[in-house]
Enzyme design. Sequence first.
Site, short mmCIF file in Angstrom:
data_model
loop_
_atom_site.label_atom_id
_atom_site.label_comp_id
_atom_site.label_asym_id
_atom_site.label_seq_id
_atom_site.Cartn_x
_atom_site.Cartn_y
_atom_site.Cartn_z
N ASN A 10 -10.46 -50.29 13.93
CA ASN A 10 -10.57 -49.48 15.14
C ASN A 10 -10.39 -50.43 16.33
O ASN A 10 -11.33 -51.10 16.75
CB ASN A 10 -11.95 -48.80 15.17
CG ASN A 10 -12.14 -47.90 16.38
OD1 ASN A 10 -11.32 -47.90 17.30
ND2 ASN A 10 -13.21 -47.16 16.37
N ARG A 224 -18.84 -39.73 31.79
CA ARG A 224 -17.77 -38.80 32.18
C ARG A 224 -18.35 -37.46 32.61
O ARG A 224 -19.31 -36.98 32.02
CB ARG A 224 -16.81 -38.56 31.02
CG ARG A 224 -15.97 -39.75 30.67
CD ARG A 224 -15.07 -39.47 29.48
NE ARG A 224 -15.06 -40.62 28.60
CZ ARG A 224 -14.93 -40.56 27.27
NH1 ARG A 224 -14.79 -39.40 26.66
NH2 ARG A 224 -14.95 -41.66 26.56
#
Length: 381
Positions: A10, A224
């Site tokens: 990843n 966010r």
Amino acid sequence: MNGSRVLVLNSGSSSVKYQLLDMADGSRPAFGIVERIGEGPVADHAAALKQVADELAAQGLGLDSPELAAVGHRVVHGGTRFTEPALITDEVVEEIEKLIPLAPLHNPANVTGIKVARALRPDLPQVAVFDTAFHSTIPEAAARYAIDVATADRWGVRRYGFHGTSHAYVSRATAALLGKDPAEVNTIVLHLGNGASTSAVRGGVCVETSMGLTPLEGLVMGTRSGDIDPAAIFHLSRVGGMSTEEIDTLLNKRSGLAGLCGDNDMREIGRRMGEGDQAAQLAFDIYIHRLRKYVGAYTAVLGRVDAIAFTAGVGENSAAVREAAMRDLTAFGIEVDGVRNALRSATTRLISTESSRVAVAVVPTDEELEIAGRTFDLVSA
Ligand code: AMP
């Protein structure tokens, strides 16, 4: 193919996480993370991947070991091009590069990870597993924004969704917990980590998700904003004099829980709420309010909900979030058992009462296992 092991990589913008999984016995012989890429001894992704290879080699598990069957790469954006994991070829790498404008923060690092890993072992099968792929089944009615069609299509503006590997894994694991085939179960998955998203999965097929063109849409997250009137952006630009870059940073990095109260970690917010901190309480309330709106909306989307699954850092660990999100929903057939919910455990478990029509579950996500499984399936097919 001989080996039974898959190396999952990843490659993020500043770190590379790796796990070596053995598909024959379910063991994980190695895992680790190389952080702060570009900041010191680890100059770039090539150096980071080299370090991963060295760490594995030091344990006798190097990239050249015969047990290694394949490398599985997490790739964030597959656009409309990739709806399934893909065996990596030069053409696939080019296609992933073409998607960089849709995921400028993520796909470049993913591509670099793929290139470096291929250079280290050119003969080894490598597979890209996309965060968007599980959501490719979302019907047009849910995937399209209601804007001019030609403009939307020209620029690829539609809802793709993210965290798909987690939503896929958790929806299947939830069906398994209920002793049912995924095809029989309708599930709302609440992936609540630092990033957060929810999906509606009908009979194992994703039909709606809360993230959109980018991972900014939907729930309140650590940093966010989630959903916001797009005209707020024009307002901040015209009236507030902010640049596009500044607004991008505001909504992605200085919003959500962090923007509301200064902390993005739910543990810290819980602690502050315990001390009567009003800002932390309001941040929590806004977070929960948004979550409940989505649960209601996805209940209507699915028509019949069999299970609600909480996963990721907050979903797996915060009994307070689960309790508040599910409170007073008996009219929806949802009843959480306070004692079961408060129990700390790292295993997949039910937290609903015996009489609850909807099963409420905590299902620890395992994106590495999902990526390794999909990779192994593809290379052993
Ligand atoms: P993830 O992105 O899935 O790794 O989730 C990370 C987030 O999980 C952190 O930012 C915390 O807000 C949250 N988290 C982790 N452990 C706990 C906990 N014990 N209680 C509440 N929240 C937690």
